[in-house]
Design a protein around this motif. Structure first.
Motif, PDB file in Angstrom:
ATOM      1  N   LEU A  63       4.674   1.630  18.326  1.00 21.10           N
ATOM      2  CA  LEU A  63       6.012   2.086  18.697  1.00 21.10           C
ATOM      3  C   LEU A  63       6.255   3.569  18.417  1.00 21.10           C
ATOM      4  CD1 LEU A  63       8.015  -1.028  17.456  1.00 21.10           C
ATOM      5  CD2 LEU A  63       7.534  -0.390  19.834  1.00 21.10           C
ATOM      6  N   GLY A  64       5.263   4.223  17.814  1.00 17.19           N
ATOM      7  CA  GLY A  64       5.400   5.650  17.529  1.00 17.19           C
ATOM      8  C   GLY A  64       6.228   5.945  16.291  1.00 17.19           C
ATOM      9  N   ARG A  65       6.464   4.924  15.475  1.00 15.02           N
ATOM     10  CA  ARG A  65       7.257   5.128  14.260  1.00 15.02           C
ATOM     11  C   ARG A  65       6.444   5.761  13.143  1.00 15.02           C
ATOM     12  NH1 ARG A  65      11.731   1.837  12.864  1.00 15.02           N
ATOM     13  NH2 ARG A  65      10.650   1.544  10.892  1.00 15.02           N
ATOM     14  N   THR A  66       5.109   5.709  13.264  1.00 17.92           N
ATOM     15  CA  THR A  66       4.236   6.322  12.276  1.00 17.92           C
ATOM     16  C   THR A  66       2.980   6.820  12.960  1.00 17.92           C
ATOM     17  OG1 THR A  66       3.027   5.986  10.196  1.00 17.92           O
ATOM     18  CG2 THR A  66       3.097   4.120  11.690  1.00 17.92           C
ATOM     19  N   GLU A  67       2.402   7.848  12.420  1.00 20.73           N
ATOM     20  CA  GLU A  67       1.116   8.347  12.893  1.00 20.73           C
ATOM     21  C   GLU A  67      -0.022   7.712  12.098  1.00 20.73           C
ATOM     22  OE1 GLU A  67       0.432  10.442  15.523  1.00 20.73           O
ATOM     23  OE2 GLU A  67       2.551  10.157  15.968  1.00 20.73           O
ATOM     24  N   TYR A  68       0.343   6.973  11.062  1.00 25.28           N
ATOM     25  CA  TYR A  68      -0.646   6.342  10.186  1.00 25.28           C
ATOM     26  C   TYR A  68      -1.297   5.194  10.933  1.00 25.28           C
ATOM     27  CZ  TYR A  68      -2.709   4.418   5.958  1.00 25.28           C
ATOM     28  OH  TYR A  68      -3.594   3.967   5.020  1.00 25.28           O
ATOM     29  N   ARG A  69      -2.533   5.367  11.266  1.00 25.55           N
ATOM     30  CA  ARG A  69      -3.247   4.415  12.103  1.00 25.55           C
ATOM     31  C   ARG A  69      -4.141   3.556  11.230  1.00 25.55           C
ATOM     32  NH1 ARG A  69      -6.300   6.431  17.413  1.00 25.55           N
ATOM     33  NH2 ARG A  69      -7.244   4.477  17.997  1.00 25.55           N
ATOM     34  N   CYS A  70      -3.608   2.479  10.824  1.00 22.94           N
ATOM     35  CA  CYS A  70      -4.306   1.626   9.884  1.00 22.94           C
ATOM     36  C   CYS A  70      -4.004   0.177  10.218  1.00 22.94           C
ATOM     37  CB  CYS A  70      -3.820   1.979   8.489  1.00 22.94           C
ATOM     38  SG  CYS A  70      -4.436   0.934   7.202  1.00 22.94           S
ATOM     39  N   SER A  71      -4.985  -0.661  10.027  1.00 20.99           N
ATOM     40  CA  SER A  71      -4.743  -2.075  10.286  1.00 20.99           C
ATOM     41  C   SER A  71      -3.948  -2.680   9.133  1.00 20.99           C
ATOM     42  CB  SER A  71      -6.070  -2.818  10.432  1.00 20.99           C
ATOM     43  OG  SER A  71      -6.719  -2.920   9.179  1.00 20.99           O
ATOM     44  N   PRO A  72      -3.183  -3.726   9.419  1.00 21.27           N
ATOM     45  CA  PRO A  72      -2.457  -4.397   8.336  1.00 21.27           C
ATOM     46  C   PRO A  72      -3.401  -4.917   7.247  1.00 21.27           C
ATOM     47  CG  PRO A  72      -1.614  -5.097  10.464  1.00 21.27           C
ATOM     48  CD  PRO A  72      -2.841  -4.266  10.725  1.00 21.27           C
ATOM     49  N   GLU A  73      -4.612  -5.305   7.642  1.00 18.70           N
ATOM     50  CA  GLU A  73      -5.584  -5.806   6.661  1.00 18.70           C
ATOM     51  C   GLU A  73      -5.993  -4.724   5.674  1.00 18.70           C
ATOM     52  OE1 GLU A  73      -5.978  -6.301  10.085  1.00 18.70           O
ATOM     53  OE2 GLU A  73      -5.131  -8.313   9.891  1.00 18.70           O
ATOM     54  N   THR A  74      -6.127  -3.496   6.165  1.00 17.83           N
ATOM     55  CA  THR A  74      -6.479  -2.384   5.279  1.00 17.83           C
ATOM     56  C   THR A  74      -5.380  -2.146   4.257  1.00 17.83           C
ATOM     57  OG1 THR A  74      -7.832  -1.355   6.990  1.00 17.83           O
ATOM     58  CG2 THR A  74      -7.085   0.066   5.197  1.00 17.83           C
ATOM     59  N   LEU A  75      -4.136  -2.201   4.714  1.00 19.42           N
ATOM     60  CA  LEU A  75      -3.019  -1.992   3.785  1.00 19.42           C
ATOM     61  C   LEU A  75      -2.979  -3.053   2.691  1.00 19.42           C
ATOM     62  CD1 LEU A  75      -0.154  -0.982   6.218  1.00 19.42           C
ATOM     63  CD2 LEU A  75      -1.296   0.467   4.540  1.00 19.42           C
ATOM     64  N   LYS A  76      -3.505  -4.228   2.991  1.00 17.85           N
ATOM     65  CA  LYS A  76      -3.477  -5.328   2.026  1.00 17.85           C
ATOM     66  C   LYS A  76      -4.689  -5.322   1.086  1.00 17.85           C
ATOM     67  CE  LYS A  76      -0.847  -8.302   5.095  1.00 17.85           C
ATOM     68  NZ  LYS A  76      -0.891  -9.478   5.975  1.00 17.85           N
ATOM     69  N   GLN A  77      -5.649  -4.432   1.331  1.00 15.78           N
ATOM     70  CA  GLN A  77      -6.845  -4.389   0.490  1.00 15.78           C
ATOM     71  C   GLN A  77      -6.487  -4.003  -0.936  1.00 15.78           C
ATOM     72  OE1 GLN A  77      -9.659  -1.654   2.183  1.00 15.78           O
ATOM     73  NE2 GLN A  77     -10.599  -3.222   3.436  1.00 15.78           N
ATOM     74  N   TYR A  78      -7.076  -4.708  -1.863  1.00 17.81           N
ATOM     75  CA  TYR A  78      -6.850  -4.399  -3.267  1.00 17.81           C
ATOM     76  C   TYR A  78      -7.837  -3.339  -3.722  1.00 17.81           C
ATOM     77  CZ  TYR A  78      -3.367  -7.944  -3.921  1.00 17.81           C
ATOM     78  OH  TYR A  78      -2.202  -8.665  -3.851  1.00 17.81           O
ATOM     79  N   ILE A  79      -7.303  -2.279  -4.309  1.00 25.00           N
ATOM     80  CA  ILE A  79      -8.150  -1.211  -4.817  1.00 25.00           C
ATOM     81  C   ILE A  79      -8.283  -1.309  -6.333  1.00 25.00           C
ATOM     82  CG2 ILE A  79      -7.787   0.389  -2.918  1.00 25.00           C
ATOM     83  CD1 ILE A  79      -5.640   1.747  -4.558  1.00 25.00           C
ATOM     84  N   ALA A  80      -7.436  -2.061  -6.925  1.00 25.90           N
ATOM     85  CA  ALA A  80      -7.497  -2.361  -8.352  1.00 25.90           C
ATOM     86  C   ALA A  80      -6.852  -3.733  -8.522  1.00 25.90           C
ATOM     87  CB  ALA A  80      -6.741  -1.318  -9.167  1.00 25.90           C
ATOM     88  N   ARG A  81      -7.156  -4.361  -9.611  1.00 28.17           N
ATOM     89  CA  ARG A  81      -6.578  -5.669  -9.852  1.00 28.17           C
ATOM     90  C   ARG A  81      -5.058  -5.591  -9.746  1.00 28.17           C
ATOM     91  NH1 ARG A  81      -7.579  -8.327 -15.429  1.00 28.17           N
ATOM     92  NH2 ARG A  81      -5.869  -9.785 -15.341  1.00 28.17           N
ATOM     93  N   ASP A  82      -4.472  -6.413  -8.911  1.00 24.73           N
ATOM     94  CA  ASP A  82      -3.024  -6.482  -8.707  1.00 24.73           C
ATOM     95  C   ASP A  82      -2.419  -5.210  -8.112  1.00 24.73           C
ATOM     96  OD1 ASP A  82      -3.063  -9.050  -9.801  1.00 24.73           O
ATOM     97  OD2 ASP A  82      -2.720  -8.292 -11.818  1.00 24.73           O
ATOM     98  N   TYR A  83      -3.222  -4.404  -7.425  1.00 25.10           N
ATOM     99  CA  TYR A  83      -2.689  -3.178  -6.855  1.00 25.10           C
ATOM    100  C   TYR A  83      -3.330  -2.927  -5.492  1.00 25.10           C
ATOM    101  CZ  TYR A  83       0.040   1.040  -7.720  1.00 25.10           C
ATOM    102  OH  TYR A  83       0.995   2.023  -7.684  1.00 25.10           O
ATOM    103  N   ALA A  84      -2.585  -3.181  -4.439  1.00 23.66           N
ATOM    104  CA  ALA A  84      -3.084  -3.004  -3.073  1.00 23.66           C
ATOM    105  C   ALA A  84      -2.759  -1.607  -2.562  1.00 23.66           C
ATOM    106  CB  ALA A  84      -2.464  -4.056  -2.155  1.00 23.66           C
ATOM    107  N   ILE A  85      -3.396  -1.230  -1.475  1.00 18.13           N
ATOM    108  CA  ILE A  85      -3.164   0.081  -0.873  1.00 18.13           C
ATOM    109  C   ILE A  85      -1.694   0.266  -0.530  1.00 18.13           C
ATOM    110  CG2 ILE A  85      -3.645   1.490   1.173  1.00 18.13           C
ATOM    111  CD1 ILE A  85      -6.529   0.454   1.019  1.00 18.13           C
ATOM    112  N   GLN A  86      -1.059  -0.795  -0.009  1.00 14.68           N
ATOM    113  CA  GLN A  86       0.360  -0.667   0.328  1.00 14.68           C
ATOM    114  C   GLN A  86       1.203  -0.396  -0.914  1.00 14.68           C
ATOM    115  OE1 GLN A  86       1.362  -4.248   2.380  1.00 14.68           O
ATOM    116  NE2 GLN A  86       0.985  -5.564   0.635  1.00 14.68           N
TER     117      GLN A  86
END
Length: 123
Positions: A63-86
């Protein structure tokens, strides 16, 4: 702000697809795809979600609301215990501009260190 039609045309082109191929994959007519890309008609919410899934982007990106081109799955990836990218994104966005700039500088520094250490291990 980019419009939906331009975004769809760009994503389709990047995948190397013609309107016919895309239509076959999504069970849409060429005229429907053409009307979306020309902004004559807009997809309904269900189709918008299908398009986002098909191109592996968020509906906000379509919809052009963001230029951030990322899949929803990537945003949900955990980078630390109990801490996701989102969670990281939301935390950074909650900070003032000065603190955001400090975080960006720190990330650039860490990236630089990573490149240096990667270069030494290849030698």
């Amino acid at each position: 702000m980019r419009d939906l039609g331009a975004t769809l045309a760009l994503l389709r082109s990047e995948k190397g697809l013609g309107q016919k191929q895309m239509g076959a994959s999504l069970n849409l007519s060429i005229s429907a795809i053409s009307s979306y890309e020309k902004n004559v008609h807009a997809p309904d919410l269900k189709m918008l979600c299908r398009l986002a899934e098909y191109f592996n982007v968020t509906t906000d990106y379509l919809l052009g609301r963001t230029e951030y081109r990322c899949s929803p799955e990537t945003l949900k990836q955990y980078i630390a215990r109990d801490y996701a990218i989102q969670d990281m994104v939301n935390t950074v966005l909650s900070l003032d501009k000065e603190k955001q700039a400090s975080i960006v500088n720190f990330v650039k520094y860490m990236k630089h260190l990573h490149k240096e250490s990667s270069g030494k291990s290849k030698s």
